[in-house]
Each structure stands twice: as C-alpha cells, then as structure tokens.
Scaffold this motif. Structure first.
Motif, PDB file in Angstrom:
ATOM      1  N   THR B 216       0.879  -1.172   0.000  1.00  0.00           N
ATOM      2  CA  THR B 216       0.000   0.000   0.000  1.00  0.00           C
ATOM      3  C   THR B 216       0.912   1.216   0.000  1.00  0.00           C
ATOM      4  O   THR B 216       1.774   1.342   0.870  1.00  0.00           O
ATOM      5  N   ASN B 217       0.720   2.053  -0.980  1.00  0.00           N
ATOM      6  CA  ASN B 217       1.477   3.305  -1.019  1.00  0.00           C
ATOM      7  C   ASN B 217       0.445   4.418  -1.038  1.00  0.00           C
ATOM      8  O   ASN B 217      -0.197   4.656  -2.052  1.00  0.00           O
ATOM      9  N   SER B 218       0.247   5.054   0.105  1.00  0.00           N
ATOM     10  CA  SER B 218      -0.866   6.005   0.187  1.00  0.00           C
ATOM     11  C   SER B 218      -0.397   7.410   0.524  1.00  0.00           C
ATOM     12  O   SER B 218       0.644   7.597   1.145  1.00  0.00           O
ATOM     13  N   VAL B 219      -1.225   8.351   0.088  1.00  0.00           N
ATOM     14  CA  VAL B 219      -0.969   9.758   0.407  1.00  0.00           C
ATOM     15  C   VAL B 219      -2.288  10.391   0.824  1.00  0.00           C
ATOM     16  O   VAL B 219      -3.329  10.155   0.202  1.00  0.00           O
ATOM     17  N   ALA B 220      -2.238  11.155   1.906  1.00  0.00           N
ATOM     18  CA  ALA B 220      -3.417  11.913   2.322  1.00  0.00           C
ATOM     19  C   ALA B 220      -3.023  13.377   2.458  1.00  0.00           C
ATOM     20  O   ALA B 220      -1.970  13.693   3.007  1.00  0.00           O
ATOM     21  N   SER B 241       1.735  -9.497   6.277  1.00  0.00           N
ATOM     22  CA  SER B 241       2.792  -9.665   5.266  1.00  0.00           C
ATOM     23  C   SER B 241       2.914  -8.438   4.375  1.00  0.00           C
ATOM     24  O   SER B 241       3.719  -8.430   3.441  1.00  0.00           O
ATOM     25  N   ALA B 242       2.109  -7.433   4.643  1.00  0.00           N
ATOM     26  CA  ALA B 242       2.026  -6.289   3.731  1.00  0.00           C
ATOM     27  C   ALA B 242       3.132  -5.269   3.991  1.00  0.00           C
ATOM     28  O   ALA B 242       3.789  -5.273   5.042  1.00  0.00           O
ATOM     29  N   PHE B 243       3.328  -4.413   3.000  1.00  0.00           N
ATOM     30  CA  PHE B 243       4.197  -3.244   3.140  1.00  0.00           C
ATOM     31  C   PHE B 243       3.304  -2.016   3.053  1.00  0.00           C
ATOM     32  O   PHE B 243       2.470  -1.924   2.145  1.00  0.00           O
ATOM     33  N   HIS B 244       3.485  -1.112   3.986  1.00  0.00           N
ATOM     34  CA  HIS B 244       2.615   0.065   4.021  1.00  0.00           C
ATOM     35  C   HIS B 244       3.498   1.306   4.058  1.00  0.00           C
ATOM     36  O   HIS B 244       4.268   1.508   5.001  1.00  0.00           O
ATOM     37  N   LEU B 245       3.404   2.106   2.995  1.00  0.00           N
ATOM     38  CA  LEU B 245       4.221   3.317   2.920  1.00  0.00           C
ATOM     39  C   LEU B 245       3.259   4.472   2.751  1.00  0.00           C
ATOM     40  O   LEU B 245       2.492   4.499   1.792  1.00  0.00           O
ATOM     41  N   ALA B 246       3.276   5.393   3.690  1.00  0.00           N
ATOM     42  CA  ALA B 246       2.228   6.401   3.674  1.00  0.00           C
ATOM     43  C   ALA B 246       2.768   7.768   4.041  1.00  0.00           C
ATOM     44  O   ALA B 246       3.691   7.892   4.847  1.00  0.00           O
ATOM     45  N   PHE B 272       5.238   5.664   8.091  1.00  0.00           N
ATOM     46  CA  PHE B 272       4.218   6.703   8.033  1.00  0.00           C
ATOM     47  C   PHE B 272       4.882   8.048   8.261  1.00  0.00           C
ATOM     48  O   PHE B 272       5.502   8.272   9.299  1.00  0.00           O
ATOM     49  N   ASN B 273       4.757   8.915   7.277  1.00  0.00           N
ATOM     50  CA  ASN B 273       5.266  10.281   7.398  1.00  0.00           C
ATOM     51  C   ASN B 273       4.097  11.220   7.613  1.00  0.00           C
ATOM     52  O   ASN B 273       3.147  11.189   6.842  1.00  0.00           O
ATOM     53  N   LEU B 274       4.179  12.032   8.638  1.00  0.00           N
ATOM     54  CA  LEU B 274       3.131  13.030   8.855  1.00  0.00           C
ATOM     55  C   LEU B 274       3.779  14.408   8.922  1.00  0.00           C
ATOM     56  O   LEU B 274       4.630  14.651   9.771  1.00  0.00           O
ATOM     57  N   ASP B 275       3.375  15.263   8.017  1.00  0.00           N
ATOM     58  CA  ASP B 275       3.904  16.630   7.992  1.00  0.00           C
ATOM     59  C   ASP B 275       2.778  17.616   8.287  1.00  0.00           C
ATOM     60  O   ASP B 275       1.754  17.598   7.613  1.00  0.00           O
ATOM     61  N   VAL B 276       2.995  18.449   9.295  1.00  0.00           N
ATOM     62  CA  VAL B 276       2.005  19.475   9.617  1.00  0.00           C
ATOM     63  C   VAL B 276       2.660  20.836   9.423  1.00  0.00           C
ATOM     64  O   VAL B 276       3.730  21.103   9.971  1.00  0.00           O
ATOM     65  N   LEU B 298       8.117  -4.209  11.503  1.00  0.00           N
ATOM     66  CA  LEU B 298       8.839  -2.944  11.671  1.00  0.00           C
ATOM     67  C   LEU B 298       7.834  -1.821  11.421  1.00  0.00           C
ATOM     68  O   LEU B 298       7.126  -1.833  10.422  1.00  0.00           O
ATOM     69  N   ALA B 299       7.750  -0.895  12.349  1.00  0.00           N
ATOM     70  CA  ALA B 299       6.823   0.234  12.183  1.00  0.00           C
ATOM     71  C   ALA B 299       7.586   1.529  12.427  1.00  0.00           C
ATOM     72  O   ALA B 299       8.145   1.740  13.504  1.00  0.00           O
ATOM     73  N   ASP B 300       7.615   2.357  11.425  1.00  0.00           N
ATOM     74  CA  ASP B 300       8.383   3.605  11.474  1.00  0.00           C
ATOM     75  C   ASP B 300       7.419   4.781  11.333  1.00  0.00           C
ATOM     76  O   ASP B 300       6.621   4.825  10.396  1.00  0.00           O
ATOM     77  N   THR B 301       7.481   5.687  12.271  1.00  0.00           N
ATOM     78  CA  THR B 301       6.673   6.909  12.187  1.00  0.00           C
ATOM     79  C   THR B 301       7.615   8.106  12.167  1.00  0.00           C
ATOM     80  O   THR B 301       8.424   8.277  13.090  1.00  0.00           O
ATOM     81  N   HIS B 302       7.517   8.891  11.131  1.00  0.00           N
ATOM     82  CA  HIS B 302       8.296  10.121  11.036  1.00  0.00           C
ATOM     83  C   HIS B 302       7.327  11.290  11.009  1.00  0.00           C
ATOM     84  O   HIS B 302       6.474  11.356  10.132  1.00  0.00           O
ATOM     85  N   THR B 303       7.444  12.182  11.959  1.00  0.00           N
ATOM     86  CA  THR B 303       6.552  13.341  11.928  1.00  0.00           C
ATOM     87  C   THR B 303       7.382  14.619  11.853  1.00  0.00           C
ATOM     88  O   THR B 303       8.525  14.663  12.307  1.00  0.00           O
ATOM     89  N   ARG B 304       6.760  15.614  11.275  1.00  0.00           N
ATOM     90  CA  ARG B 304       7.443  16.897  11.121  1.00  0.00           C
ATOM     91  C   ARG B 304       6.393  17.983  11.314  1.00  0.00           C
ATOM     92  O   ARG B 304       5.382  18.009  10.601  1.00  0.00           O
TER      93      ARG B 304
END
Lengths: 264, 439
Positions: B216-220, B241-246, B272-276, B298-304
C-alpha cells in the motif's frame, strides 16, 4: 492478651529472607490464629514491609531459611496469585496506578478471578455493580470511584480506601495492612479503621503494620510485636503499643538490658 | 541501491501501467492532472530508492521492497457488503470504500442531500472542481519523498471531501481501503479540503482480506482554512505480510484545529510520514500515535511539525509497544522558524519493550530558531514494571493477565483520544487480543 484456641491460620518459623544477597529478615517467628489482630511495629528499615511482601509472594525477595505454614499449606510453594486466591491479601503501602483501566473493570476482574478459583459464583457487570456499590458505602466512597482509572489521580486517602475496598471484595482469611494509616488524616483513618473492623471476624485474621499507635486506637490488636533488624524482639498485648508511644523504641533496649541483668 | 536500479524499478512499474487508466473519456479536461503525474514521474525518476544510508531511513530498511516491483492492482470482481461488515463503523453515516485502490460505489454509503462534497476523485464531476486542481499534490512534499512521488505518478483514484464554509458534519466519515490481491501495489489517495469554519471527523482506515503480501502506497492531504476543525483518525491494520508506505500532509490556516490519532497495528514493514505545516497564526494541532507490533514487524513513524508562523500550538504524544523481534522507529521533528514567536509545543515519546529482542529507536528532533517559545519534549523506553505486575498478581490475577492488562493500559491513553466510541472499542479489543496472542 486473650487466650485463643482457634485454628492457626499462619505459622512463621525462623523466617530468613534476602533481596539481592542482602539479608533483611533474620529469623521471624509468628503464630496467628483466626479471629486475631496482630500489630507489627518498628522503625523504618526494621523489615516490617519486607515481611509483608514475603507473605504476599513478592518475587524480588528470596526466602533462604525457615518456613511459612498457611492453613496447612506451605505458603512458599504458592505464587503470588495463588496466595491471593487462597485468601492472603496485602493492602499496599503505595498502591499502583493503572491509567486507562477503569476501577470497576479491575475490581470485577480480580473478584471474578478469585471467585472462580474458589469455586464460587462469578458476577456479570450489572450484578457486580450492585455488589460493589454496597461495599463502597462501608468506606464512604463516591460512586465516581468506579469510573476512574485504577488509583490514577487518587488522593492518599482514596488509594487506601480503594485497598480496603479490594479487601472487602476478596474476603481474605489473612489480611495484611502495610502502613495503611500513613498519609491519612484523622477522618480518613477512622473510615478505614471502621471498614477493617467491619471485615474482621472470628474466621479471619489481620496483621497491621504500622509506625504509630494512632491506628491502634481504632483497630484494637490482640498482640503487638516490635520488629528490629529483621527479628521480632518483643511481643506483648495492646498496652505494649502505648508504652512504645510514651517511651520510644529505645525503651525496649533498656528494658531488655534490665531483663538480661535480672536473669544473671 | 544505485540510481540506475531505482530507474529500473520505476520503468518496471511504468511499463505495467494500463495505456490510460484515468477516466479516459475526460482526457481533454485533465491537463492539470496529467501535468501533475508527469512531474511526479520525473521526480520519482530523479530521487533514489531510499536506503539505510539516508538519514531519514537510517533505521528502516526498505530494500526488500526494491526487489518487489509489484504491479498496480487491477480492478477485480466486487466484494459483497457482508465481506466488509467487520470493518464498518456504526456511527459513520458516510462511507467511501476502495478495493485495491478502486472505488466501489456498491459498498460505499453516501447520503443524498449532503451539505458537503464527498466522492471519488476520478468521478468526472469531481475532477472538474477547481478545488481538486488547487490542492491535489500541493501539500505533500513529493519532491523529496520517493514513495509520495510514486503515489502521485500512479494516481488512479482516491477519496475527495470538500467541506464548504460553515459546514459541520457531525457523523464520522469513514474512508475504508481494503486490500484483497497478492503481489500488487495499491495507491490510495485522500484529499480533504475544509473551508472556513467547517468541522468533520474523518477515519482513514487500511484493512486487508486475507494474509496476502502486497504494497500500500498512500498519500493523504488535508487542507484546513481559517477556523476549520478536523479530527483525523488513521488506522493501519494491514495484513501481517504487507508493506505500508504512507504520507500525510496537513496545511493549517489561521485558528484552525487539527487533531489526529494514528494507530499502527498491521504490516510487516510500515512507514508513516506526517507533515504538519502552520501557514498562519493561532492554529493548533494535536497528533497522537500508537504503534503496537510483534513478530518481525517494523513500524516507522516520522513526523514533522513546522511552526512557520507565531502563536501556534502543537501537542504530540507517540507510544510504541514492541514484542518479540519487532522494531519500532519514531522520529519527531519540530521546527520553530525565526519569526514563530509564542510557539507552544510539546512532544512525548513513550515506549514499552515487551521482549529482550525487540528494538526501539526514538529521536525527538527540535530545531528552534525563535527565542520566545515554550517547547517541551521527552522520550522514555521501559519495560513492564515488576511492582505493577506484583500488585495485580496479589489481587489474584495470573502473570499473563497482569501483563496484558498493563500493556493495554499503556496503549489505552492514546485510544482514549479516539472520538468514535465503536471504533475505539474495536481497537481496544484488537489490542487486548493482540497482547493475548503474543504472550
């Protein structure tokens, strides 16, 4: 001191216990019969709280010598939860806060777990709600107690009342109250003492661990034991607490010296 | 991975693209969209496939993905309503359902007399709206984000919500993205435009039928005009088993309020990248997150959070619970620009290790260039407390239940922020079940 021939609930024989290779308890002997209230007094560091934790099965303390018989069982063979299920209850000096878990949820989980182990009936949420509210009246607790997270943001008095509420729900054979009086104002102390007196009967026994005589004005003990350096160094009736209050703990040493002098 | 390989990866994906997948009848009206996609393809070609040598990807090795140029998912036979029933949210009156990235009108639920626009981006009436053109691809930084660039390049369809001025939608809007296919990539997209004084609660929900491996490659993108108030609940419960890039990008105008809760439970590897971005004064955001993972996840959250303007407030609480050999990453960057005086910002990263083999990397990153600000941050990593376990055992609970209850309690603080009771309850149960399974 009254003469009691009731069945023995707890028999502690030459109990030694250590934490991380430091010996804290150095040979405790104590017999508790049903219907009795025992007070254990002593200065900080004398081993009172360690004794309470060893009775409840805290995993950090290792019993190196001696034995504990509880209701004809070897208590040391039982895990902490098995002891609770078998009727040993420790009211904590510093009850743990569990944010995110409602008090009602926690109380019912503990109650039903113990009921199931004892082969008694479990209660659904509605039945339990009625049951717990009845018990809460005894401790003058507000209903919103049930909706709040376990001990989170509770005042010192509220936490201690919550401990006694748990004791009321779990109906122990042996209730151990570890400095339940510390941090309580006189009104809260009276409420807690009233609750404990209400729960006490000829079929159970209570061990009160305390620094102060104050609590013993409201919960009257049959025996008072003085602990020092991991041992019980003196046992007497309720008047012993008064003497300690008047003379201080040093008085016992002098008293012992006098006793030692007299016997030679 | 070399740049050539990255281009190969892109070429491989491009070759698999259908001749014209976007609403072929309306090509002449969609110059802007074609331009956007072409720009994204150029950007994706220029950017490298990220590796652990990139600072932003230091702890998250996505190299397994480079070997899996999963083709875009194809439209398949429709699911029945009963298939998605377990994922439906009782309170939600508006539901958009996308199956493998494709809009499913049959499974969606849209009330007729809407005060606001809700639908799929590819619907001819919606692609024509000047608002879509003005906002789509304008908030997410795909110029330096390889996966957001890919999403934009392969944009097929997505959810569009436009809240007109003063429009308050009380029932939550549910955007449900269901993955059903194996070894394909879906490119979900969300665009929310909240005009002045609008209010809504949006649930962005990623689920799977079955245990397939897929990407899943998603953008919101969320744009909040003056005084708009949006609750955004993001739930990632993909297959194991999924890959989630958001990537999520949020743009805030004056006095607007954005509150989000992001829950990460699924996927083998997720990022998951979240930019505010604070574009005007006196806006507020609260962004909370909970990742609970086990096995080899593996779960990576990057926020900015970019305090570009004065008098804005941001609060952030991020929690991770890691069991087995799982690995959680949190990188929380907060930038306070030179003129952003009276910024009030707090960040807390709290982490619970349930196993000796699990790993946490947490990095609060504050870059403060203004002097009259209040910024607090803290990070903790710990295990379950033995005294707490003993307390519960002394009340008759066994070790397992005691540990589960305390683990649950650790996460409950974040779940409590979800303003949709049935979803909150579902996730509480999911977390309780997860703790039981893992033990």
């Amino acid at each position: 001191m009254n003469i009691n021939q009731n069945p023995i609930i707890l028999n502690v024989d030459n109990l030694h216990a250590s934490i991380q290779d430091t010996e804290i308890l150095k040979g405790i002997n104590l017999t508790v019969r049903s219907g009795e209230i025992h007070a254990i007094m002593g200065l900080n560091g004398s081993g009172k709280s360690t004794f309470a934790k060893v009775l409840a099965g805290h995993p950090d303390y290792h019993v190196t010598q001696g034995s504990i018989q509880y209701e004809q069982q070897d208590l040391l063979e039982l895990s902490a939860e098995e002891r609770a299920q078998a009727g040993v209850f420790l009211a904590f000096q510093y009850p743990i806060e569990i944010p995110g878990v409602a008090n009602s949820q926690f109380l019912r989980l503990a109650y039903n777990t113990v009921q199931a182990k004892r082969g008694k009936e479990e209660l659904d949420p509605l039945e339990f709600d009625d049951f717990v509210r009845e018990k809460m009246k005894l401790l003058e607790m507000k209903p919103d107690f049930l909706d709040r997270s376990v001990n989170e943001g509770f005042s010192g008095g509220e936490k201690k009342r919550n401990e006694i509420l748990q004791m009321a729900l779990l109906e122990p054979k042996l209730g151990i109250l570890d400095e339940t009086d510390s941090g309580l104002d006189i009104d809260a102390l009276k409420i807690v003492a009233k609750g404990v007196n209400h729960l006490h009967n000829t079929g159970n026994a209570i061990i009160l661990i305390t620094h102060y005589q104050r609590l013993l004005d409201h919960i009257v003990p049959d025996f008072v034991h003085v602990m020092e350096a991991g041992r019980i160094i003196k046992t007497g009736g309720k008047e012993l607490a008064l003497e300690l209050e008047t003379h201080g703990y040093d008085w016992i040493h002098n008293d012992q010296k006098r006793a030692a002098g007299a016997s030679t | 991975m070399s740049e050539t390989m990255a281009n190969d990866y892109l070429d491989c994906l491009l070759n698999a693209l259908p001749a014209d997948s976007w609403n072929s009848g309306a090509q002449d009206r969609l110059d802007w969209l074609r331009r956007l996609r072409n720009e994204a393809i150029d950007q994706a070609g220029r950017l490298r496939f990220p590796t652990v040598k990139d600072e932003e990807w230091r702890f998250t090795d996505v190299s397994p993905l480079a070997k899996l140029p999963y083709k875009p998912a194809q439209k398949t036979s429709a699911l029945r309503l009963s298939d998605i029933q377990p994922f439906c949210i009782a309170e939600s009156a508006h539901r958009l359902v996308f199956v493998d990235g494709f809009f499913s009108p049959d499974l969606s639920r849209l009330s007729k007399d809407n005060q606001f626009i809700i639908g799929n981006l590819a619907a001819p009436t919606l692609t024509k709206t000047p608002l879509a053109e003005a906002h789509l691809g304008q908030h997410v930084q795909f110029r330096d984000n390889f996966f957001a660039a890919l999403n934009t390049a392969f944009l097929q369809d997505g959810a569009l919500i436009v809240l007109p001025e003063n429009c308050a939608v009380s029932a939550p809007i549910h955007l449900l993205f269901i993955a059903t296919q194996e070894q394909t990539t879906q490119y979900p997209r969300c665009l929310l435009i909240g005009e002045r004084n609008s209010q809504a609660t949006v649930i962005e929900d990623y689920v799977a039928l079955g245990a397939n491996a897929y990407i899943t490659n998603s953008v919101a993108e969320f744009s909040l005009a003056d005084n708009a108030q949006i609750n955004h609940i993001r739930v990632q419960r993909e297959s194991g088993s999924a890959f989630h890039l958001a990537s999520s990008a949020v743009a805030l105008e004056q006095d607007s309020q954005y509150r989000s809760v992001s829950i990460t439970l699924g996927a083998l590897i997720s990022r998951f990248n979240l930019d505010v971005e604070f574009n005007a004064q006196a806006a507020e955001c609260t962004i909370d997150g909970l990742a609970m993972i086990a096995g080899r996840q593996l779960a990576d959250t990057h926020t900015r959070i970019d305090h570009a303007k004065p008098h804005c407030t941001s609060h952030q609480q991020h929690k991770c619970i890691v069991d087995d050999s799982s690995h959680a990453v949190f990188n929380g960057k907060i930038i306070v620009r030179p003129h952003a005086q009276r910024t009030n910002s707090s960040q807390s990263s709290r982490n619970l290790l349930l196993s000796g083999k699990a790993q946490i990397d947490t990095k609060p990153q504050l870059e403060i260039f203004a002097d009259d600000v209040k910024c607090a941050h803290g990070a903790t990593v710990g295990q379950l407390d033995n005294e707490e376990i003993f307390y519960l055992k002394s009340r008759g609970l066994n070790e397992l239940i005691a540990r589960n209850l305390l683990t649950y309690a650790f996460g409950a603080e974040v779940l409590d922020r979800i303003p949709v009771p049935s979803l909150k309850h579902t996730l509480e149960q999911a977390i309780l079940n997860k703790t039981t399974q893992n033990s």
